[in-house]
Design a protein around this motif. Structure first.
Motif, PDB file in Angstrom:
ATOM      1  N   TRP A 116       0.815  -1.240   0.230  1.00 32.87           N
ATOM      2  CA  TRP A 116       0.057   0.184  -0.014  1.00 32.87           C
ATOM      3  C   TRP A 116       0.977   1.252  -0.084  1.00 32.87           C
ATOM      4  O   TRP A 116       2.084   1.192   0.657  1.00 32.87           O
ATOM      5  N   PHE A 117       0.634   2.261  -0.760  1.00 32.58           N
ATOM      6  CA  PHE A 117       1.259   3.301  -0.849  1.00 32.58           C
ATOM      7  C   PHE A 117      -0.012   4.537  -0.731  1.00 32.58           C
ATOM      8  O   PHE A 117      -1.034   4.060  -0.995  1.00 32.58           O
ATOM      9  N   ARG A 118       0.647   5.706  -0.493  1.00 32.85           N
ATOM     10  CA  ARG A 118      -0.364   6.817  -0.406  1.00 32.85           C
ATOM     11  C   ARG A 118       0.256   8.201  -0.946  1.00 32.85           C
ATOM     12  O   ARG A 118       1.618   8.382  -0.956  1.00 32.85           O
ATOM     13  N   GLN A 119      -0.551   8.866  -1.312  1.00 34.62           N
ATOM     14  CA  GLN A 119      -0.068  10.243  -2.139  1.00 34.62           C
ATOM     15  C   GLN A 119      -0.960  11.232  -1.631  1.00 34.62           C
ATOM     16  O   GLN A 119      -1.924  11.343  -1.911  1.00 34.62           O
ATOM     17  N   VAL A 120      -0.400  12.532  -1.192  1.00 33.75           N
ATOM     18  CA  VAL A 120      -1.158  13.749  -1.004  1.00 33.75           C
ATOM     19  C   VAL A 120      -0.843  14.490  -2.185  1.00 33.75           C
ATOM     20  O   VAL A 120       0.354  14.515  -2.712  1.00 33.75           O
ATOM     21  N   SER A 121      -1.611  15.053  -2.659  1.00 36.86           N
ATOM     22  CA  SER A 121      -1.587  15.873  -3.789  1.00 36.86           C
ATOM     23  C   SER A 121      -0.391  17.137  -3.555  1.00 36.86           C
ATOM     24  O   SER A 121      -0.198  17.608  -2.567  1.00 36.86           O
ATOM     25  N   GLY A 122       0.367  17.127  -4.483  1.00 41.67           N
ATOM     26  CA  GLY A 122       1.640  18.068  -4.226  1.00 41.67           C
ATOM     27  C   GLY A 122       2.620  17.231  -3.851  1.00 41.67           C
ATOM     28  O   GLY A 122       3.806  18.060  -3.558  1.00 41.67           O
ATOM     29  N   LYS A 123       2.731  16.024  -3.337  1.00 39.60           N
ATOM     30  CA  LYS A 123       3.696  15.301  -2.577  1.00 39.60           C
ATOM     31  C   LYS A 123       3.935  14.320  -3.232  1.00 39.60           C
ATOM     32  O   LYS A 123       3.299  13.746  -4.094  1.00 39.60           O
ATOM     33  N   GLU A 124       5.316  13.780  -2.777  1.00 36.74           N
ATOM     34  CA  GLU A 124       5.711  12.414  -3.534  1.00 36.74           C
ATOM     35  C   GLU A 124       4.700  11.251  -2.784  1.00 36.74           C
ATOM     36  O   GLU A 124       4.694  11.332  -1.513  1.00 36.74           O
ATOM     37  N   ARG A 125       4.575  10.165  -3.790  1.00 39.11           N
ATOM     38  CA  ARG A 125       3.971   9.035  -3.140  1.00 39.11           C
ATOM     39  C   ARG A 125       4.812   8.408  -2.115  1.00 39.11           C
ATOM     40  O   ARG A 125       6.123   8.298  -2.586  1.00 39.11           O
ATOM     41  N   GLU A 126       4.322   7.790  -0.969  1.00 36.39           N
ATOM     42  CA  GLU A 126       5.222   7.176  -0.016  1.00 36.39           C
ATOM     43  C   GLU A 126       4.606   5.862   0.146  1.00 36.39           C
ATOM     44  O   GLU A 126       3.398   5.467   0.234  1.00 36.39           O
ATOM     45  N   ALA A 140      -5.044  11.030   2.435  1.00 35.37           N
ATOM     46  CA  ALA A 140      -4.424  10.716   1.186  1.00 35.37           C
ATOM     47  C   ALA A 140      -5.107   9.918   0.163  1.00 35.37           C
ATOM     48  O   ALA A 140      -6.094   9.279   0.730  1.00 35.37           O
ATOM     49  N   MET A 141      -4.381   9.927  -0.958  1.00 36.91           N
ATOM     50  CA  MET A 141      -5.041   8.885  -1.855  1.00 36.91           C
ATOM     51  C   MET A 141      -4.240   7.426  -1.572  1.00 36.91           C
ATOM     52  O   MET A 141      -3.206   7.655  -1.542  1.00 36.91           O
ATOM     53  N   TYR A 142      -4.962   6.520  -1.432  1.00 37.57           N
ATOM     54  CA  TYR A 142      -4.226   5.401  -1.124  1.00 37.57           C
ATOM     55  C   TYR A 142      -4.164   4.111  -2.214  1.00 37.57           C
ATOM     56  O   TYR A 142      -5.239   4.224  -2.885  1.00 37.57           O
ATOM     57  N   TYR A 143      -3.090   3.681  -2.618  1.00 42.44           N
ATOM     58  CA  TYR A 143      -2.918   2.737  -3.850  1.00 42.44           C
ATOM     59  C   TYR A 143      -2.357   1.379  -3.379  1.00 42.44           C
ATOM     60  O   TYR A 143      -1.488   1.540  -2.510  1.00 42.44           O
ATOM     61  N   CYS A 144      -2.776   0.520  -4.258  1.00 44.76           N
ATOM     62  CA  CYS A 144      -2.210  -0.823  -3.814  1.00 44.76           C
ATOM     63  C   CYS A 144      -1.429  -1.266  -5.135  1.00 44.76           C
ATOM     64  O   CYS A 144      -1.529  -0.855  -6.239  1.00 44.76           O
ATOM     65  N   ALA A 145      -0.236  -1.766  -5.016  1.00 49.11           N
ATOM     66  CA  ALA A 145       0.554  -2.231  -5.855  1.00 49.11           C
ATOM     67  C   ALA A 145       1.285  -3.707  -5.707  1.00 49.11           C
ATOM     68  O   ALA A 145       1.187  -4.094  -4.764  1.00 49.11           O
TER      69      ALA A 145
END
Length: 127
Positions: free
Chosen positions: A36-46, A92-97
């Motif tokens: 799981w990763f997350r990203q806030v607008s304007g910031k790098e995904r972590e 944040a927006m949370y992404y699965c990878a």
């Protein structure tokens, strides 16, 4: 082609809980590194959390240790993220990878090494 579909995002107050799911389909590999990763607008995904579906310990970002739990439901081909004691900074927006390569729970997953990504699910925590 592997497809990942996240669900479970939403809006809760600080201190609350949410559970995210990532349904995987279309794969022929038997094991994956999934995260799981997350990203806030304007910031790098972590990176937030990751595990190897073949077994071993999970990795967590320091900011979520003790509050988030990553797990897998093999019967449903689903990756889960239980998020407790949520904070506004978890918004944040949370992404699965996923990647068919091995990953070690002692180290953060490489974003560049992830071959497959979901579209993301939005998590909003209000104070």
């Amino acid at each position: 082609q592997v497809q990942l579909v996240e669900s479970g995002g939403g809006s809760v107050q600080a201190g609350g809980s949410l559970s995210l799911s990532c349904a995987a389909s279309g794969y022929t590999y038997s094991t994956f590194c999934m995260g799981w990763f997350r990203q806030v607008s304007g910031k790098e995904r972590e990176g937030v959390a990751a595990l190897y579906t073949g077994g071993g310990s999970a990795w967590y970002a320091d900011s979520v240790k003790g509050r988030f739990t990553i797990s897998q439901d093999n019967a449903k081909n689903t990756l889960l993220l239980r998020m407790d004691r949520l904070k506004p900074e978890d918004t944040a927006m949370y992404y699965c990878a996923a990647s068919p390569e091995y990953c070690d729970g002692g180290y953060p997953p490489s974003q560049d090494g992830m071959d497959f990504w979901g579209e993301g699910t939005l998590v909003t925590i209000s104070s």
